[in-house]
Structures are given as C-alpha cells and as structure tokens.
Design a protein around this motif. Sequence first.
Motif, PDB file in Angstrom:
ATOM      1  N   ALA A  37     -10.074   1.179   7.510  1.00 44.82           N
ATOM      2  CA  ALA A  37      -9.265   2.351   7.162  1.00 44.82           C
ATOM      3  C   ALA A  37      -9.647   2.879   5.786  1.00 44.82           C
ATOM      4  N   HIS A  38      -9.891   1.990   4.837  1.00 43.60           N
ATOM      5  CA  HIS A  38     -10.310   2.434   3.500  1.00 43.60           C
ATOM      6  C   HIS A  38     -11.633   3.192   3.560  1.00 43.60           C
ATOM      7  N   GLU A 140       5.198   2.632  12.597  1.00 37.52           N
ATOM      8  CA  GLU A 140       4.667   3.808  13.284  1.00 37.52           C
ATOM      9  C   GLU A 140       3.184   3.930  12.939  1.00 37.52           C
ATOM     10  N   VAL A 141       2.333   3.995  13.969  1.00 42.14           N
ATOM     11  CA  VAL A 141       0.909   4.232  13.738  1.00 42.14           C
ATOM     12  C   VAL A 141       0.755   5.693  13.339  1.00 42.14           C
ATOM     13  N   ILE A 142       0.126   5.943  12.166  1.00 44.34           N
ATOM     14  CA  ILE A 142       0.001   7.323  11.695  1.00 44.34           C
ATOM     15  C   ILE A 142      -1.446   7.803  11.609  1.00 44.34           C
ATOM     16  N   ALA A 143      -2.424   6.885  11.731  1.00 43.75           N
ATOM     17  CA  ALA A 143      -3.826   7.315  11.660  1.00 43.75           C
ATOM     18  C   ALA A 143      -4.746   6.235  12.240  1.00 43.75           C
ATOM     19  N   PHE A 144      -5.866   6.696  12.749  1.00 38.88           N
ATOM     20  CA  PHE A 144      -6.958   5.844  13.232  1.00 38.88           C
ATOM     21  C   PHE A 144      -6.508   4.833  14.280  1.00 38.88           C
ATOM     22  N   PRO A 145      -5.833   5.279  15.352  1.00 35.92           N
ATOM     23  CA  PRO A 145      -5.353   4.332  16.370  1.00 35.92           C
ATOM     24  C   PRO A 145      -6.487   3.538  17.037  1.00 35.92           C
ATOM     25  N   ASP A 146      -7.698   4.079  16.986  1.00 32.65           N
ATOM     26  CA  ASP A 146      -8.842   3.372  17.573  1.00 32.65           C
ATOM     27  C   ASP A 146      -9.158   2.073  16.849  1.00 32.65           C
ATOM     28  N   LEU A 147      -8.613   1.885  15.658  1.00 29.79           N
ATOM     29  CA  LEU A 147      -8.852   0.655  14.903  1.00 29.79           C
ATOM     30  C   LEU A 147      -7.916  -0.486  15.320  1.00 29.79           C
ATOM     31  N   GLY A 148      -7.036  -0.226  16.286  1.00 32.52           N
ATOM     32  CA  GLY A 148      -6.146  -1.275  16.785  1.00 32.52           C
ATOM     33  C   GLY A 148      -5.257  -1.825  15.689  1.00 32.52           C
ATOM     34  N   PRO A 149      -5.271  -3.159  15.480  1.00 31.25           N
ATOM     35  CA  PRO A 149      -4.405  -3.750  14.463  1.00 31.25           C
ATOM     36  C   PRO A 149      -4.685  -3.212  13.056  1.00 31.25           C
ATOM     37  N   SER A 151      -5.318  -0.065  12.362  1.00 35.43           N
ATOM     38  CA  SER A 151      -4.929   1.340  12.215  1.00 35.43           C
ATOM     39  C   SER A 151      -3.988   1.459  11.017  1.00 35.43           C
ATOM     40  N   VAL A 152      -3.828   2.679  10.522  1.00 33.12           N
ATOM     41  CA  VAL A 152      -2.909   2.905   9.407  1.00 33.12           C
ATOM     42  C   VAL A 152      -1.505   3.064   9.987  1.00 33.12           C
ATOM     43  N   LYS A 153      -0.597   2.264   9.448  1.00 33.62           N
ATOM     44  CA  LYS A 153       0.771   2.265   9.932  1.00 33.62           C
ATOM     45  C   LYS A 153       1.739   2.571   8.793  1.00 33.62           C
ATOM     46  N   ARG A 154       2.820   3.223   9.143  1.00 36.68           N
ATOM     47  CA  ARG A 154       3.930   3.422   8.210  1.00 36.68           C
ATOM     48  C   ARG A 154       4.971   2.364   8.565  1.00 36.68           C
ATOM     49  N   LEU A 155       5.258   1.500   7.601  1.00 36.66           N
ATOM     50  CA  LEU A 155       6.249   0.452   7.795  1.00 36.66           C
ATOM     51  C   LEU A 155       7.478   0.747   6.951  1.00 36.66           C
ATOM     52  N   THR A 156       8.605   0.225   7.382  1.00 39.93           N
ATOM     53  CA  THR A 156       9.800   0.245   6.558  1.00 39.93           C
ATOM     54  C   THR A 156      10.139  -1.193   6.206  1.00 39.93           C
ATOM     55  N   PHE A 157      10.115  -1.484   4.911  1.00 41.57           N
ATOM     56  CA  PHE A 157      10.441  -2.813   4.396  1.00 41.57           C
ATOM     57  C   PHE A 157      11.929  -2.880   4.065  1.00 41.57           C
ATOM     58  N   LYS A 158      12.486  -4.075   4.246  1.00 45.46           N
ATOM     59  CA  LYS A 158      13.861  -4.357   3.801  1.00 45.46           C
ATOM     60  C   LYS A 158      13.824  -5.700   3.084  1.00 45.46           C
ATOM     61  N   ASP A 159      13.908  -5.664   1.749  1.00 48.47           N
ATOM     62  CA  ASP A 159      13.895  -6.874   0.920  1.00 48.47           C
ATOM     63  C   ASP A 159      12.688  -7.766   1.219  1.00 48.47           C
TER      64      ASP A 159
END
Length: 174
Positions: A37-38, A140-149, A151-159
Amino acid sequence: MSQVRIRTDELKEKARTLRAGDRVLLSGTVYTARDAAHKRFFELLDNGEELPFPLDGACIYYCGPTEAPAGLAIGSAGPTTSGRMDPYAPRLLDLGLSAMIGKGARNDAVNEALVRNGAVYFAAIGGAGALYSKCITSLEVIAFPDLGPESVKRLTFKDFPLIVATDSAGNTLY
C-alpha cells in the motif's frame, strides 16, 4: 511515565506532549497500510493524485488483519515490522501524518522526521493480534482491495493499548 487516553482527532496537537514510555489508550479512526500500500501511495503522490484518506493528523497502523470471525469487526490485528515502511515514512510525515503504529525500531531518517513534524511512533506488542481485535469496533476497506489483507482499511479503535516508542523530542525506547 504516564497513561493517557487520546482520540485520534487530537493526535496532531497532543503528539508533542507524549514521551517515550508513555502508555496510551487510543480511540478513533486509524488506517491500515503495509509495504504494498505504501508503494501505491507513492505512485499516487508522484502522479499528483490524492491518497485514499487525508494525511493531515492521520494515524497509520502497520497491520494486515485476518478475516473477521462471525460476530467480530476484524480478525487478528497485530502489528507488522515497521522498518519495512522506513523508506516511505519521512515523506508521509512531512505531508502531515501525525502517528504510526507498528513494532520494532525505526531508522534515523524516520526518527528525524518525527522530530521535524512533531509526530509520534507507537509500539504495539507483536503476538497480541487476537487481543487487539477486541479494541477495534469497525473495519471498512477504502483502497486497493486487490491487496487482500494488505488493502487499506479504515478502522475504529476503542481504547487500543499502545506505548510511545519514539516521541517528537527524539527520545526512543529502542
């Protein structure tokens, strides 16, 4: 050393107050990105195109999570070795990235960019991916889904528990 709760939307201003060894419980939006992704980020930037998320104040987690089991937002979500992203990190920090999460030491160029930009590098514990998944409430996958695991994902962290490994004053646990 202290423990603080920080929201990702506060990272830009609070990163300068953190010190190596501080324990942080991070909540908010974090983006995943690894080597492939980088590389694509740099292709986009070199072509004058926008990245899939705004860098200003952002936090990138060097992680390639596994598929989510039933009932969970994410599978195992442990950190990958940060050194593989060292060729890319200084430019992203100069463009506004506020924090990175991974494992292992960073090179001098990354550490200098952290100081120059008032940013921070958080360490996550390798081998704790199953435990970390309990601190992630959405994916949520937001970019490069072809990269599988990877891919760029948007995560929501809680603590999400982290340790400041390198601070904006240049102090490092490594």
